[in-house]
Scaffold this active site. Structure first.
Site, mmCIF file in Angstrom:
data_model
loop_
_atom_site.group_PDB
_atom_site.id
_atom_site.type_symbol
_atom_site.label_atom_id
_atom_site.label_comp_id
_atom_site.label_asym_id
_atom_site.label_seq_id
_atom_site.Cartn_x
_atom_site.Cartn_y
_atom_site.Cartn_z
ATOM 1 N N LYS A 105 15.994 11.841 152.408
ATOM 2 C CA LYS A 105 17.445 11.866 152.595
ATOM 3 C C LYS A 105 17.796 11.665 154.071
ATOM 4 C CE LYS A 105 17.957 13.115 148.232
ATOM 5 N NZ LYS A 105 16.550 13.255 147.824
ATOM 6 N N LYS B 162 24.248 16.739 148.001
ATOM 7 C CA LYS B 162 22.913 16.826 147.415
ATOM 8 C C LYS B 162 21.970 17.601 148.320
ATOM 9 C CE LYS B 162 22.061 12.068 149.057
ATOM 10 N NZ LYS B 162 21.747 10.695 148.617
ATOM 11 N N ARG C 155 17.231 -0.097 143.837
ATOM 12 C CA ARG C 155 15.955 0.231 144.468
ATOM 13 C C ARG C 155 15.339 -1.071 145.001
ATOM 14 N NH1 ARG C 155 12.141 4.086 144.069
ATOM 15 N NH2 ARG C 155 13.938 5.384 144.625
ATOM 16 N N ARG D 59 19.865 0.549 139.132
ATOM 17 C CA ARG D 59 19.858 1.645 138.161
ATOM 18 C C ARG D 59 21.302 2.036 137.878
ATOM 19 N NH1 ARG D 59 16.066 4.859 141.981
ATOM 20 N NH2 ARG D 59 17.594 3.867 143.342
ATOM 21 N N ARG E 137 25.276 9.595 138.601
ATOM 22 C CA ARG E 137 23.928 9.283 139.063
ATOM 23 C C ARG E 137 23.341 8.105 138.305
ATOM 24 N NH1 ARG E 137 21.407 14.864 137.582
ATOM 25 N NH2 ARG E 137 22.576 14.280 135.712
ATOM 26 N N ASP F 128 17.067 2.857 148.750
ATOM 27 C CA ASP F 128 18.154 2.959 147.786
ATOM 28 C C ASP F 128 19.421 2.447 148.452
ATOM 29 O OD1 ASP F 128 16.410 4.010 145.977
ATOM 30 O OD2 ASP F 128 17.175 6.061 146.077
ATOM 31 N N GLU G 221 19.167 6.150 150.707
ATOM 32 C CA GLU G 221 17.923 6.911 150.819
ATOM 33 C C GLU G 221 16.798 5.979 151.253
ATOM 34 O OE1 GLU G 221 16.677 9.375 147.557
ATOM 35 O OE2 GLU G 221 18.652 10.300 147.325
ATOM 36 N N ASN H 265 12.900 6.137 150.418
ATOM 37 C CA ASN H 265 11.905 6.845 149.624
ATOM 38 C C ASN H 265 10.496 6.464 150.060
ATOM 39 O OD1 ASN H 265 13.489 8.183 147.161
ATOM 40 N ND2 ASN H 265 14.454 6.235 147.672
#
Length: 315
Positions: free
Chosen positions: A126, A161, A211, A226, A234, A274, A282, A284
């Site tokens: 994050k 979050k 992604r 997504r 989400r 992301d 984000e 990841n």
């Protein structure tokens, strides 16, 4: 090559979509010798970092729980493998942190670990976006309840979050008039004792939380959007989102090409960015996924690209 993959229990793999499974299949098809262990099977003896490594054979069947055969574990030094791949899923808890420390020690002893222990520690998934402020939406990181409430009031529509979640866990969308505003902020922040992230809500989520995979600093040409199910905020697949592969947009590629070389230089062979609309949300690094979904819909052999990069790094 002799490849050690540090992963969660193999019997729990959802092989129809698991990216680690795709890596293993690709590596085996090229004749590489595969070994696996779980993070709790790492140890240090006489200063040397060891793994209780299990030789892995992939079977012809792709049935769940019957896709592999695993030998009894034997203690082997991480430096004696050509590559060590860390694929244990989050959360990034204290035990995960200890594993990264052992990886760093192993790297000092000559092991090649991907992603590197130091990079895994340095890049909270994050917080890492804050290094690239030009690509992110208005964001606040704080545990102060007054600051959090003020940010919600200023932005009007906000996502909050935790900093250690995965798969969409603990994510809330709130507004200044939300009757549960105080309760949500108090719960996530543990009454002001835990730092959380708040970001302006991005309506482009309706078109998907994309992604974008970076392999050795270079973007895969297709991403996986997504898309949230109806009534959801989400897009995470774990939260019921549906995955649709798409070519990278010009903005996706701009972000990916700006970040890619910097992240690769930090010891990150595989990264999942992301992106919602025009904004990075984000970075990841622990166990980026979506290999199989992108491959199935685009024809790009993502696992092949990853093993290509691994072979180059270990040549």
């Amino acid at each position: 090559m002799r490849i050690l993959v540090v992963a969660d229990p193999l019997a729990g793999f959802k092989i129809h979509k698991d990216s680690t499974y795709a890596m293993l299949r690709e590596a085996a098809a090229r004749g590489h010798a595969l070994f696996t262990c779980e993070a709790h099977e790492l140890s240090v003896r006489d200063g040397v970092v060891l793994a209780q490594a299990h030789a892995l054979t992939l079977t012809a069947t792709q049935e769940y729980k019957h896709w592999f055969a695993s030998a009894e574990g034997q203690a082997q030094a991480l430096r004696d493998f050509d590559a060590v791949i860390m694929r244990t899923d989050p959360p990034f808890d204290q035990q995960y942190y200890y594993a990264t420390q052992l990886f760093t020690l192993a790297e000092m002893q000559g092991a090649k670990v991907f992603n590197s222990g130091r990079a895994l520690r340095d890049f909270n998934e994050k917080l890492a976006i804050l290094r690239f402020a030009e690509f992110i939406a208005p964001t606040l990181v704080s545990q102060d309840m007054v600051q959090l409430r003020d940010f919600v009031r200023e932005q009007g529509d906000v996502i909050v979050k935790p900093l250690d979640g995965m798969g969409g866990m603990g994510i809330f969308r709130i507004t200044p008039t939300d009757p549960n505003l105080g309760s949500i902020l108090e719960t996530l922040s543990d009454n002001g004792r835990r730092t959380i992230m708040a970001q302006r809500y991005l309506p482009a989520i309706i078109d998907g939380d994309k992604r974008v995979l970076l392999i050795d600093g270079k973007p895969v040409d297709w991403c996986l959007a997504r898309i949230p199910q109806q009534g959801e905020t989400r897009g995470n697949l774990a939260a019921g989102g549906s995955g649709v592969a798409r070519p990278l947009s010009a903005r996706d590629r701009e972000i990916a090409e700006a970040l890619g070389p910097q992240l690769a230089a930090q010891g990150l062979l595989l990264v999942g960015l992301d992106i919602i609309g025009e904004h990075l949300t984000e970075v990841n690094v622990t166990s980026p996924t979506c290999f199989q979904e992108i491959t199935a819909q685009s024809g790009i052999n993502v696992a092949g690209l990853f093993i290509d990069a691994l072979e180059r790094r270990c040549a």
